[in-house]
Motif scaffolding. Sequence first.
Motif, PDB file in Angstrom:
ATOM      1  N   PRO A 464       0.841  -1.205   0.000  1.00 50.32           N
ATOM      2  CA  PRO A 464       0.000   0.000   0.000  1.00 50.32           C
ATOM      3  C   PRO A 464       0.875   1.254   0.000  1.00 50.32           C
ATOM      4  N   PRO A 465       0.303   2.397  -0.306  1.00 46.15           N
ATOM      5  CA  PRO A 465       1.083   3.643  -0.218  1.00 46.15           C
ATOM      6  C   PRO A 465       1.609   3.844   1.198  1.00 46.15           C
ATOM      7  N   ALA A 466       2.802   4.392   1.300  1.00 43.11           N
ATOM      8  CA  ALA A 466       3.403   4.620   2.614  1.00 43.11           C
ATOM      9  C   ALA A 466       2.604   5.668   3.375  1.00 43.11           C
ATOM     10  N   ALA A 467       2.329   5.383   4.647  1.00 41.11           N
ATOM     11  CA  ALA A 467       1.613   6.322   5.506  1.00 41.11           C
ATOM     12  C   ALA A 467       2.608   7.261   6.185  1.00 41.11           C
ATOM     13  N   ALA A 468       2.099   8.279   6.837  1.00 38.75           N
ATOM     14  CA  ALA A 468       2.973   9.187   7.583  1.00 38.75           C
ATOM     15  C   ALA A 468       3.743   8.393   8.628  1.00 38.75           C
ATOM     16  N   VAL A 481      -2.809   3.918  17.630  1.00 41.94           N
ATOM     17  CA  VAL A 481      -2.706   3.932  16.166  1.00 41.94           C
ATOM     18  C   VAL A 481      -3.250   2.641  15.569  1.00 41.94           C
ATOM     19  N   GLU A 484      -7.029   2.911  15.628  1.00 38.76           N
ATOM     20  CA  GLU A 484      -7.468   3.792  14.547  1.00 38.76           C
ATOM     21  C   GLU A 484      -7.403   3.089  13.193  1.00 38.76           C
ATOM     22  N   ALA A 485      -6.480   2.114  13.074  1.00 40.00           N
ATOM     23  CA  ALA A 485      -6.362   1.361  11.822  1.00 40.00           C
ATOM     24  C   ALA A 485      -7.429   0.283  11.690  1.00 40.00           C
ATOM     25  N   THR A 645      -1.705  -5.021   6.895  1.00 41.63           N
ATOM     26  CA  THR A 645      -1.844  -3.855   6.019  1.00 41.63           C
ATOM     27  C   THR A 645      -1.234  -2.618   6.669  1.00 41.63           C
ATOM     28  N   PHE A 646      -1.483  -2.454   7.966  1.00 44.47           N
ATOM     29  CA  PHE A 646      -0.892  -1.327   8.692  1.00 44.47           C
ATOM     30  C   PHE A 646       0.629  -1.398   8.638  1.00 44.47           C
ATOM     31  N   ALA A 649       2.237  -0.451   5.348  1.00 45.68           N
ATOM     32  CA  ALA A 649       2.220   0.977   5.035  1.00 45.68           C
ATOM     33  C   ALA A 649       3.222   1.774   5.871  1.00 45.68           C
ATOM     34  N   HIS A 650       3.945   1.061   6.752  1.00 46.61           N
ATOM     35  CA  HIS A 650       4.897   1.742   7.643  1.00 46.61           C
ATOM     36  C   HIS A 650       6.262   1.048   7.582  1.00 46.61           C
TER      37      HIS A 650
END
Length: 695
Positions: A464-468, A481, A484-485, A645-646, A649-650
């Motif tokens: 997936p696109p990289a998250a902050a 976090v 929230e995911a 998935t989380f 993205a990190h």
Amino acid sequence: MSRDLTTLFDPKSVAIIGATDDTSKYGNWIAIRALRGARPVHLVNPRRSTVLGRPTVPDLRTLGEPVDLAVIAVNASRFEDAVDDALVAGVTALVGISAGLGEAGAEGRIRQERLAERIRGAGASLLGPNCLGVLDHTTGLELTSNDLPAGRVALISQSGNIALEIAELGADHGVGFSRFASLGNQADLEVADLVEACALHEGTDAIAVYAEDFRDGRRFIAAATEAARLGKPVVLLAVGRGSASARGAASHTGAMVSSGVVVEAACRAAGVELVSTPTQLVHLLQGLALPRTVRGRAVAVFADGGGQASVASDCVEDAGMAVEEFSSTLRVAVAADLPPAAGLSNPVDVAGGGEQDIGCFPRVLATLTGSAEVDTVVMTGYFGGYGGYSPELGAGELEAAHRIAEVVGAGDKPVVVQTMNHRSAAADILRAARVPVYRSIEDAVWTLRRIVARSVPAGAAPLPPAAAPLIDTGYMQARRVLAEAGLPFVEAVEVTSREQLLATSPALRYPLVLKALGDEHKSDRGGVVLGLPDAGAVLAAYDGLQVRLAPPAVSVEEMADLTGAVELIVGGRWDPRFGPVVLVGLGGVYTEVLRDVRCALGPLDAVAARRLLLDLRGAPLLTGARGRPPIDLDAAADVVACLSTFAAAHPEIAEIECNPVAAGPSGAVCLDARIVLADQQDPSAELKPEQKEQD
């Protein structure tokens, strides 16, 4: 994007930079083989006017005609100059034999990386350096120091000596090679580039790889998955499962070795057959050369000796396949070609029928492979040795071998042969017809088991696109976090004083749990207090924690209903070669004791996560063993998928873990969370189930 390696495997002309008459050097050995071919070969040596009786040039710039490929076999100190000479002359493929660059330390790696960038910038490619050369039997290209038997397997190896051992074993077992590329240090071309090229090669049926470093592991997975889709299975011999082998690989190639757990996960995703030794690799290549697939596990054992029939049957059943009794119809059909004393029910024993009528072998084999009761046949015993009894029997045996080859070729079911006479002329006839022949029954059955277990690879899911990027990853921050995911947690608050505890705990549902924060092994130290029924018990437990551990903060949490629940560990790490790797297993305080875990490349969707959970040895606990209620597998799989998935993205996360996850009949909830960033990680950390924070 795939790189065009046409000039590497089929150049119009070749130059050997460092060609020499010195018979102790690679420049001599490779030049001799290069001159066997029909394409123009230019010998480069600034100190000699002739080499091997052929005129030389001092450099390629003075040659005055184009050259597609240059082999560089000079000292490391002259390698850079040789590369520059080749690029100026328009060479588009280079093979670096020279050692002493990337594997020789930090300075050598810097030089090697600088050269690789210059080569790519010029639109050229480099195989190596520190490699053994390149070969393509389909184009008549021989730019290696050693001969390899011709065949239909592409061999890609990071080790020269391992490649030579595989070649010798291949010659002994009828496995030959269409192409050979020695990876060396992979300064430019990496294993994925070569797998991609060989998957598209019409002369290649299978791809054998020995690798110590995958550079871009996700590209390797994509290349191997595509090769499998094209019907060209990849067999991988990889090192690094033990710490000593990993140190050895790093010391001689400068490789960074991914852990064995990660490589296994990558192979499952890509449909790659992972083996442990060169012998296993060659044995499996024989079996994979069969131009057909196995539809089921019903095996017919066909022997010319009762003892070998029994041993083979035990081996087959021990391997998880079935030697089922034949129907009366099939027994009658088999009996028509055998003497009265023969065994007919499965295993089939010719009981001396070979000496009386050697032609019974192909006839019985045709009956077995033509039966719907049989998925595959293991033929075992003495076949190939009957010629020792008489010339007439020997001639009949060779004819029988040809007919066996015809039966196998005309049918759609695999036949695997074991014979003590595996180096006989009859065995050679079978191998030439792509019928695998083995000396030992355990090797034959091991290969068959691997073929039966093959499945269509799923490949690796895109990242997936990289998250902050995360910055603060303390316990409460990790919970926040992840919640929230989408991960489910029980309600919790963090307190740092009795006053905060008294003010906040009434808003939570009793019973409560107190956890001392700031202690990774808090459960072992009495830092987790469960089942607190009221405010008085909570306050007393808090005071006790302060006396024993004096934690900087305490998490006050609602206690989950664990009735009928199974504790799981769900976690993972970021591998520098393969990216996110997901781990699931039986969790809680016994994670390290049970060591029942499975890994896969992330991210996973819920379907793949469910399969991973059901692959655990303890899966019956999840599905309702011994009257237990089954857990909500969909909810548990959602936890795995969400965490994976989380994590994907990190990339800044080195390790992530929820342990335990309480999976019960009506859902799943995470009871703990831990995140370690890459700059916080112990550099010696491995992907393994360690005893972390527990409830």
